[in-house]
Design a protein around this motif. Structure first.
Motif, PDB file in Angstrom:
ATOM      1  N   PHE A  60       0.829  -1.202   0.000  1.00 30.75           N
ATOM      2  CA  PHE A  60       0.000   0.000   0.000  1.00 30.75           C
ATOM      3  C   PHE A  60       0.869   1.260   0.000  1.00 30.75           C
ATOM      4  O   PHE A  60       0.596   2.207  -0.754  1.00 30.75           O
ATOM      5  N   ALA A  61       1.913   1.265   0.810  1.00 36.12           N
ATOM      6  CA  ALA A  61       2.812   2.421   0.863  1.00 36.12           C
ATOM      7  C   ALA A  61       3.491   2.635  -0.494  1.00 36.12           C
ATOM      8  O   ALA A  61       3.629   3.773  -0.954  1.00 36.12           O
ATOM      9  N   HIS A  62       3.891   1.545  -1.135  1.00 31.56           N
ATOM     10  CA  HIS A  62       4.511   1.639  -2.458  1.00 31.56           C
ATOM     11  C   HIS A  62       3.524   2.218  -3.475  1.00 31.56           C
ATOM     12  O   HIS A  62       3.866   3.093  -4.276  1.00 31.56           O
ATOM     13  N   TYR A  63       2.293   1.740  -3.455  1.00 37.16           N
ATOM     14  CA  TYR A  63       1.256   2.242  -4.355  1.00 37.16           C
ATOM     15  C   TYR A  63       1.044   3.740  -4.146  1.00 37.16           C
ATOM     16  O   TYR A  63       0.961   4.509  -5.107  1.00 37.16           O
ATOM     17  N   ARG A  64       0.962   4.164  -2.884  1.00 35.96           N
ATOM     18  CA  ARG A  64       0.740   5.589  -2.591  1.00 35.96           C
ATOM     19  C   ARG A  64       1.910   6.452  -3.066  1.00 35.96           C
ATOM     20  O   ARG A  64       1.696   7.537  -3.600  1.00 35.96           O
ATOM     21  N   ARG A  65       3.134   5.958  -2.872  1.00 38.48           N
ATOM     22  CA  ARG A  65       4.312   6.716  -3.336  1.00 38.48           C
ATOM     23  C   ARG A  65       4.288   6.871  -4.854  1.00 38.48           C
ATOM     24  O   ARG A  65       4.609   7.931  -5.386  1.00 38.48           O
ATOM     25  N   GLN A  66       3.930   5.815  -5.555  1.00 31.67           N
ATOM     26  CA  GLN A  66       3.888   5.875  -7.015  1.00 31.67           C
ATOM     27  C   GLN A  66       2.838   6.847  -7.527  1.00 31.67           C
ATOM     28  O   GLN A  66       2.944   7.341  -8.635  1.00 31.67           O
ATOM     29  N   HIS A  67       1.819   7.108  -6.724  1.00 31.03           N
ATOM     30  CA  HIS A  67       0.759   8.032  -7.119  1.00 31.03           C
ATOM     31  C   HIS A  67       0.885   9.378  -6.409  1.00 31.03           C
ATOM     32  O   HIS A  67      -0.096  10.105  -6.270  1.00 31.03           O
ATOM     33  N   ASN A  68       2.100   9.687  -5.994  1.00 32.03           N
ATOM     34  CA  ASN A  68       2.421  10.980  -5.370  1.00 32.03           C
ATOM     35  C   ASN A  68       1.549  11.302  -4.165  1.00 32.03           C
ATOM     36  O   ASN A  68       1.141  12.443  -3.968  1.00 32.03           O
ATOM     37  N   GLN A  69       1.228  10.285  -3.377  1.00 34.29           N
ATOM     38  CA  GLN A  69       0.464  10.460  -2.144  1.00 34.29           C
ATOM     39  C   GLN A  69       1.149   9.686  -1.026  1.00 34.29           C
ATOM     40  O   GLN A  69       0.577   8.765  -0.462  1.00 34.29           O
ATOM     41  N   PRO A  70       2.384  10.035  -0.698  1.00 27.19           N
ATOM     42  CA  PRO A  70       3.099   9.242   0.309  1.00 27.19           C
ATOM     43  C   PRO A  70       2.404   9.295   1.669  1.00 27.19           C
ATOM     44  O   PRO A  70       1.725  10.265   2.007  1.00 27.19           O
ATOM     45  N   LEU A  71       2.555   8.214   2.413  1.00 21.32           N
ATOM     46  CA  LEU A  71       1.968   8.137   3.749  1.00 21.32           C
ATOM     47  C   LEU A  71       2.750   9.020   4.715  1.00 21.32           C
ATOM     48  O   LEU A  71       3.976   9.089   4.646  1.00 21.32           O
ATOM     49  N   THR A  72       2.037   9.658   5.611  1.00 17.37           N
ATOM     50  CA  THR A  72       2.708  10.421   6.660  1.00 17.37           C
ATOM     51  C   THR A  72       3.109   9.450   7.769  1.00 17.37           C
ATOM     52  O   THR A  72       2.649   8.300   7.819  1.00 17.37           O
ATOM     53  N   MET A  73       3.936   9.918   8.674  1.00 19.89           N
ATOM     54  CA  MET A  73       4.344   9.056   9.792  1.00 19.89           C
ATOM     55  C   MET A  73       3.143   8.674  10.654  1.00 19.89           C
ATOM     56  O   MET A  73       3.039   7.537  11.121  1.00 19.89           O
ATOM     57  N   ALA A  74       2.223   9.603  10.860  1.00 13.50           N
ATOM     58  CA  ALA A  74       1.030   9.314  11.665  1.00 13.50           C
ATOM     59  C   ALA A  74       0.161   8.254  10.986  1.00 13.50           C
ATOM     60  O   ALA A  74      -0.383   7.360  11.646  1.00 13.50           O
ATOM     61  N   GLU A  75       0.033   8.335   9.658  1.00 10.72           N
ATOM     62  CA  GLU A  75      -0.745   7.329   8.925  1.00 10.72           C
ATOM     63  C   GLU A  75      -0.070   5.967   8.997  1.00 10.72           C
ATOM     64  O   GLU A  75      -0.736   4.941   9.164  1.00 10.72           O
ATOM     65  N   MET A  76       1.244   5.947   8.880  1.00  6.26           N
ATOM     66  CA  MET A  76       1.973   4.681   8.953  1.00  6.26           C
ATOM     67  C   MET A  76       1.803   4.045  10.337  1.00  6.26           C
ATOM     68  O   MET A  76       1.579   2.842  10.440  1.00  6.26           O
ATOM     69  N   ARG A  77       1.881   4.846  11.379  1.00  2.00           N
ATOM     70  CA  ARG A  77       1.668   4.322  12.734  1.00  2.00           C
ATOM     71  C   ARG A  77       0.254   3.788  12.899  1.00  2.00           C
ATOM     72  O   ARG A  77       0.034   2.757  13.525  1.00  2.00           O
ATOM     73  N   ALA A  78      -0.726   4.480  12.324  1.00  2.00           N
ATOM     74  CA  ALA A  78      -2.113   4.020  12.400  1.00  2.00           C
ATOM     75  C   ALA A  78      -2.266   2.675  11.699  1.00  2.00           C
ATOM     76  O   ALA A  78      -2.919   1.772  12.212  1.00  2.00           O
ATOM     77  N   LEU A  79      -1.651   2.529  10.529  1.00  2.58           N
ATOM     78  CA  LEU A  79      -1.729   1.262   9.797  1.00  2.58           C
ATOM     79  C   LEU A  79      -1.037   0.142  10.556  1.00  2.58           C
ATOM     80  O   LEU A  79      -1.517  -0.987  10.603  1.00  2.58           O
ATOM     81  N   GLN A  80       0.106   0.431  11.154  1.00  2.00           N
ATOM     82  CA  GLN A  80       0.839  -0.594  11.880  1.00  2.00           C
ATOM     83  C   GLN A  80       0.122  -0.997  13.160  1.00  2.00           C
ATOM     84  O   GLN A  80       0.374  -2.064  13.701  1.00  2.00           O
ATOM     85  N   GLY A  81      -0.790  -0.168  13.630  1.00  2.00           N
ATOM     86  CA  GLY A  81      -1.535  -0.469  14.844  1.00  2.00           C
ATOM     87  C   GLY A  81      -2.880  -1.109  14.592  1.00  2.00           C
ATOM     88  O   GLY A  81      -3.717  -1.176  15.493  1.00  2.00           O
ATOM     89  N   ILE A  82      -3.120  -1.584  13.373  1.00  2.00           N
ATOM     90  CA  ILE A  82      -4.408  -2.204  13.042  1.00  2.00           C
ATOM     91  C   ILE A  82      -4.642  -3.416  13.932  1.00  2.00           C
ATOM     92  O   ILE A  82      -3.795  -4.283  14.065  1.00  2.00           O
ATOM     93  N   LYS A  83      -5.826  -3.441  14.511  1.00  2.00           N
ATOM     94  CA  LYS A  83      -6.280  -4.607  15.263  1.00  2.00           C
ATOM     95  C   LYS A  83      -7.242  -5.369  14.352  1.00  2.00           C
ATOM     96  O   LYS A  83      -8.081  -4.768  13.688  1.00  2.00           O
TER      97      LYS A  83
END
Length: 79
Positions: free
Chosen positions: A30-53
């Protein structure tokens, strides 16, 4: 006043899994897809994704091995 919540990215991630014909995907995909479409994930978004329950965000966490034999954490969208 900006009312953006970084946890909103979880809904975007769930939709992306289903809309791209994928059965499961990793956060790295998902992060790779977002980078390719010029919408990189922010650090807060990455932390939210890594905290998925698993059940709280209506996804299933699946562990599988990639083609190099490394264990990979994948996510499946639940209905």
């Amino acid at each position: 006043m900006d009312d953006y919540n970084p946890r909103d990215i979880i809904d975007v991630f769930r939709a992306w899994i289903g809309n791209n014909g994928r059965k499961r995907a990793s956060i790295a995909d998902f992060a790779h897809y977002r980078r390719q479409h010029n919408q990189p994930l922010t650090m807060a978004e990455m932390r939210a994704l890594q905290g998925i329950k698993a059940d709280a965000e209506r996804v299933r966490i699946v562990y599988q091995y990639d083609n190099l034999g490394r264990l990979q954490r994948m996510y499946e969208r639940l209905a």
